[in-house]
Design a protein around this motif. Sequence first.
Motif, PDB file in Angstrom:
ATOM      1  N   ASN A 189       3.064   5.981  -2.716  1.00  0.00           N
ATOM      2  CA  ASN A 189       4.348   6.704  -3.002  1.00  0.00           C
ATOM      3  C   ASN A 189       4.332   7.001  -4.446  1.00  0.00           C
ATOM      4  O   ASN A 189       4.629   7.956  -5.019  1.00  0.00           O
ATOM      5  CB  ASN A 189       5.706   5.964  -2.569  1.00  0.00           C
ATOM      6  CG  ASN A 189       6.795   6.800  -2.689  1.00  0.00           C
ATOM      7  OD1 ASN A 189       6.958   8.103  -2.773  1.00  0.00           O
ATOM      8  ND2 ASN A 189       7.910   5.900  -2.935  1.00  0.00           N
ATOM      9  N   ALA A 190       3.883   5.948  -5.321  1.00  0.00           N
ATOM     10  CA  ALA A 190       4.109   6.253  -6.803  1.00  0.00           C
ATOM     11  C   ALA A 190       2.910   7.127  -7.290  1.00  0.00           C
ATOM     12  O   ALA A 190       3.152   8.166  -7.946  1.00  0.00           O
ATOM     13  CB  ALA A 190       3.625   4.696  -7.372  1.00  0.00           C
ATOM     14  N   VAL A 191       1.567   7.012  -6.506  1.00  0.00           N
ATOM     15  CA  VAL A 191       0.753   8.094  -6.737  1.00  0.00           C
ATOM     16  C   VAL A 191       1.058   9.785  -6.541  1.00  0.00           C
ATOM     17  O   VAL A 191       0.734  10.565  -7.351  1.00  0.00           O
ATOM     18  CB  VAL A 191      -0.604   7.802  -6.029  1.00  0.00           C
ATOM     19  CG1 VAL A 191      -1.740   8.962  -6.255  1.00  0.00           C
ATOM     20  CG2 VAL A 191      -1.233   6.676  -6.517  1.00  0.00           C
ATOM     21  N   ILE A 240       0.887  -1.146   0.144  1.00  0.00           N
ATOM     22  CA  ILE A 240      -0.004   0.000  -0.036  1.00  0.00           C
ATOM     23  C   ILE A 240       0.828   1.370  -0.239  1.00  0.00           C
ATOM     24  O   ILE A 240       0.573   2.301  -0.599  1.00  0.00           O
ATOM     25  CB  ILE A 240      -1.103  -0.024   1.534  1.00  0.00           C
ATOM     26  CG1 ILE A 240      -1.984  -0.967   1.101  1.00  0.00           C
ATOM     27  CG2 ILE A 240      -1.538   1.206   1.476  1.00  0.00           C
ATOM     28  CD1 ILE A 240      -2.837  -1.310   2.210  1.00  0.00           C
ATOM     29  N   ALA A 241       1.804   1.320   0.849  1.00  0.00           N
ATOM     30  CA  ALA A 241       2.996   2.297   0.895  1.00  0.00           C
ATOM     31  C   ALA A 241       3.558   2.721  -0.580  1.00  0.00           C
ATOM     32  O   ALA A 241       3.778   3.758  -0.903  1.00  0.00           O
ATOM     33  CB  ALA A 241       3.934   2.153   1.848  1.00  0.00           C
ATOM     34  N   LEU A 242       3.770   1.501  -1.139  1.00  0.00           N
ATOM     35  CA  LEU A 242       4.563   1.507  -2.494  1.00  0.00           C
ATOM     36  C   LEU A 242       3.549   2.369  -3.457  1.00  0.00           C
ATOM     37  O   LEU A 242       4.046   3.183  -4.113  1.00  0.00           O
ATOM     38  CB  LEU A 242       4.939   0.206  -3.013  1.00  0.00           C
ATOM     39  CG  LEU A 242       5.559   0.142  -4.488  1.00  0.00           C
ATOM     40  CD1 LEU A 242       6.863   0.907  -4.343  1.00  0.00           C
ATOM     41  CD2 LEU A 242       5.806  -1.356  -4.673  1.00  0.00           C
ATOM     42  N   PHE A 286       3.918  11.028  -8.897  1.00  0.00           N
ATOM     43  CA  PHE A 286       3.197  11.278 -10.240  1.00  0.00           C
ATOM     44  C   PHE A 286       2.486  12.470 -10.104  1.00  0.00           C
ATOM     45  O   PHE A 286       2.734  13.435 -10.895  1.00  0.00           O
ATOM     46  CB  PHE A 286       2.063  10.036 -10.702  1.00  0.00           C
ATOM     47  CG  PHE A 286       1.263  10.637 -11.774  1.00  0.00           C
ATOM     48  CD1 PHE A 286       1.936  10.486 -13.120  1.00  0.00           C
ATOM     49  CD2 PHE A 286       0.048  10.905 -11.862  1.00  0.00           C
ATOM     50  CE1 PHE A 286       1.275  10.817 -14.386  1.00  0.00           C
ATOM     51  CE2 PHE A 286      -0.677  11.299 -12.840  1.00  0.00           C
ATOM     52  CZ  PHE A 286       0.030  11.203 -14.211  1.00  0.00           C
ATOM     53  N   VAL A 287       1.800  12.923  -8.884  1.00  0.00           N
ATOM     54  CA  VAL A 287       1.002  14.037  -8.776  1.00  0.00           C
ATOM     55  C   VAL A 287       2.142  15.184  -8.603  1.00  0.00           C
ATOM     56  O   VAL A 287       1.971  16.313  -9.061  1.00  0.00           O
ATOM     57  CB  VAL A 287       0.046  14.034  -7.518  1.00  0.00           C
ATOM     58  CG1 VAL A 287      -0.324  15.387  -7.097  1.00  0.00           C
ATOM     59  CG2 VAL A 287      -0.998  13.081  -7.934  1.00  0.00           C
ATOM     60  N   ALA A 288       3.188  15.076  -8.016  1.00  0.00           N
ATOM     61  CA  ALA A 288       4.226  15.983  -7.624  1.00  0.00           C
ATOM     62  C   ALA A 288       4.900  16.231  -9.208  1.00  0.00           C
ATOM     63  O   ALA A 288       5.097  17.352  -9.376  1.00  0.00           O
ATOM     64  CB  ALA A 288       5.236  15.703  -6.746  1.00  0.00           C
ATOM     65  N   LEU A 289       5.183  15.298  -9.860  1.00  0.00           N
ATOM     66  CA  LEU A 289       5.874  15.547 -11.234  1.00  0.00           C
ATOM     67  C   LEU A 289       4.922  16.261 -11.923  1.00  0.00           C
ATOM     68  O   LEU A 289       5.369  17.065 -12.905  1.00  0.00           O
ATOM     69  CB  LEU A 289       6.156  14.261 -11.939  1.00  0.00           C
ATOM     70  CG  LEU A 289       7.420  13.569 -10.966  1.00  0.00           C
ATOM     71  CD1 LEU A 289       7.710  12.196 -11.726  1.00  0.00           C
ATOM     72  CD2 LEU A 289       8.701  14.597 -11.310  1.00  0.00           C
ATOM     73  N   ARG A 290       3.692  15.729 -12.141  1.00  0.00           N
ATOM     74  CA  ARG A 290       2.594  16.480 -12.884  1.00  0.00           C
ATOM     75  C   ARG A 290       2.526  18.164 -12.618  1.00  0.00           C
ATOM     76  O   ARG A 290       2.361  18.837 -13.361  1.00  0.00           O
ATOM     77  CB  ARG A 290       1.246  15.843 -12.849  1.00  0.00           C
ATOM     78  CG  ARG A 290       0.207  16.152 -13.922  1.00  0.00           C
ATOM     79  CD  ARG A 290      -0.619  15.166 -13.760  1.00  0.00           C
ATOM     80  NE  ARG A 290      -1.938  15.930 -14.087  1.00  0.00           N
ATOM     81  CZ  ARG A 290      -3.367  15.352 -13.857  1.00  0.00           C
ATOM     82  NH1 ARG A 290      -3.270  14.040 -13.601  1.00  0.00           N
ATOM     83  NH2 ARG A 290      -4.241  16.199 -14.160  1.00  0.00           N
ATOM     84  N   PHE A 291       2.460  18.191 -11.094  1.00  0.00           N
ATOM     85  CA  PHE A 291       2.497  19.576 -10.728  1.00  0.00           C
ATOM     86  C   PHE A 291       3.615  20.487 -11.228  1.00  0.00           C
ATOM     87  O   PHE A 291       3.282  21.817 -11.684  1.00  0.00           O
ATOM     88  CB  PHE A 291       2.303  19.599  -9.210  1.00  0.00           C
ATOM     89  CG  PHE A 291       2.220  21.116  -8.619  1.00  0.00           C
ATOM     90  CD1 PHE A 291       1.213  21.781  -8.805  1.00  0.00           C
ATOM     91  CD2 PHE A 291       3.438  21.394  -8.162  1.00  0.00           C
ATOM     92  CE1 PHE A 291       1.165  23.231  -8.265  1.00  0.00           C
ATOM     93  CE2 PHE A 291       3.371  22.737  -7.434  1.00  0.00           C
ATOM     94  CZ  PHE A 291       2.281  23.635  -7.778  1.00  0.00           C
TER      95      PHE A 291
END
Length: 70
Positions: free
Chosen positions: A46-48, A41-43, A51-56
Amino acid sequence: MVNYLLFSIFFLAAFPFVPVYAWILNLLIIVTFISVMGVRIALKANAVLTFVALRFMVISSFYLSVKLHE
Protein backbone atom coordinates in the motif's frame (compact mmCIF):
# COMPACT_ATOMS: atom_id res chain seq x y z
CA MET A 1 -12.50 -22.97 15.71
CA VAL A 2 -14.18 -26.03 14.24
CA ASN A 3 -11.50 -26.18 11.54
CA TYR A 4 -8.77 -26.28 14.18
CA LEU A 5 -10.57 -29.08 16.03
CA LEU A 6 -11.09 -31.10 12.87
CA PHE A 7 -7.45 -30.60 11.90
CA SER A 8 -6.29 -31.78 15.32
CA ILE A 9 -8.57 -34.86 15.22
CA PHE A 10 -7.23 -35.79 11.79
CA PHE A 11 -3.61 -35.47 12.86
CA LEU A 12 -4.30 -37.18 16.19
CA ALA A 13 -5.28 -40.25 14.18
CA ALA A 14 -2.03 -40.01 12.21
CA PHE A 15 0.19 -39.17 15.20
CA PRO A 16 -1.50 -40.49 18.38
CA PHE A 17 1.44 -39.54 20.63
CA VAL A 18 0.83 -35.80 20.11
CA PRO A 19 -2.11 -34.45 22.17
CA VAL A 20 -5.05 -32.61 20.59
CA TYR A 21 -4.30 -29.31 22.33
CA ALA A 22 -0.77 -29.32 20.85
CA TRP A 23 -2.16 -29.56 17.32
CA ILE A 24 -4.69 -26.79 17.98
CA LEU A 25 -2.07 -24.53 19.56
CA ASN A 26 0.43 -25.09 16.75
CA LEU A 27 -2.18 -24.41 14.08
CA LEU A 28 -3.26 -21.21 15.83
CA ILE A 29 0.34 -20.03 16.00
CA ILE A 30 0.95 -20.79 12.32
CA VAL A 31 -2.25 -19.08 11.16
CA THR A 32 -1.57 -16.03 13.35
CA PHE A 33 1.97 -15.75 12.00
CA ILE A 34 0.76 -15.96 8.39
CA SER A 35 -1.92 -13.35 9.08
CA VAL A 36 0.55 -10.92 10.64
CA MET A 37 2.96 -11.38 7.75
CA GLY A 38 0.11 -10.78 5.29
CA VAL A 39 -0.79 -7.53 7.02
CA ARG A 40 2.83 -6.38 6.91
CA ILE A 41 3.14 -7.22 3.23
CA ALA A 42 -0.13 -5.42 2.48
CA LEU A 43 1.11 -2.38 4.41
CA LYS A 44 4.31 -2.22 2.37
CA ALA A 45 2.47 -2.74 -0.91
CA ASN A 46 0.00 0.00 0.00
CA ALA A 47 2.84 2.41 0.80
CA VAL A 48 4.53 1.69 -2.54
CA LEU A 49 1.32 2.11 -4.50
CA THR A 50 0.51 5.36 -2.70
CA PHE A 51 4.00 6.69 -3.44
CA VAL A 52 3.69 5.76 -7.13
CA ALA A 53 0.25 7.37 -7.37
CA LEU A 54 1.41 10.60 -5.71
CA ARG A 55 4.46 10.71 -7.92
CA PHE A 56 2.33 10.24 -11.01
CA MET A 57 -0.01 13.04 -9.88
CA VAL A 58 2.88 15.47 -9.30
CA ILE A 59 4.59 14.64 -12.60
CA SER A 60 1.38 14.84 -14.60
CA SER A 61 0.28 18.11 -12.98
CA PHE A 62 3.70 19.63 -13.67
CA TYR A 63 3.56 18.42 -17.28
CA LEU A 64 0.05 19.81 -17.74
CA SER A 65 0.96 23.16 -16.24
CA VAL A 66 3.94 23.47 -18.60
CA LYS A 67 1.84 22.49 -21.62
CA LEU A 68 -0.96 24.90 -20.73
CA HIS A 69 1.39 27.87 -20.40
CA GLU A 70 3.07 27.39 -23.77
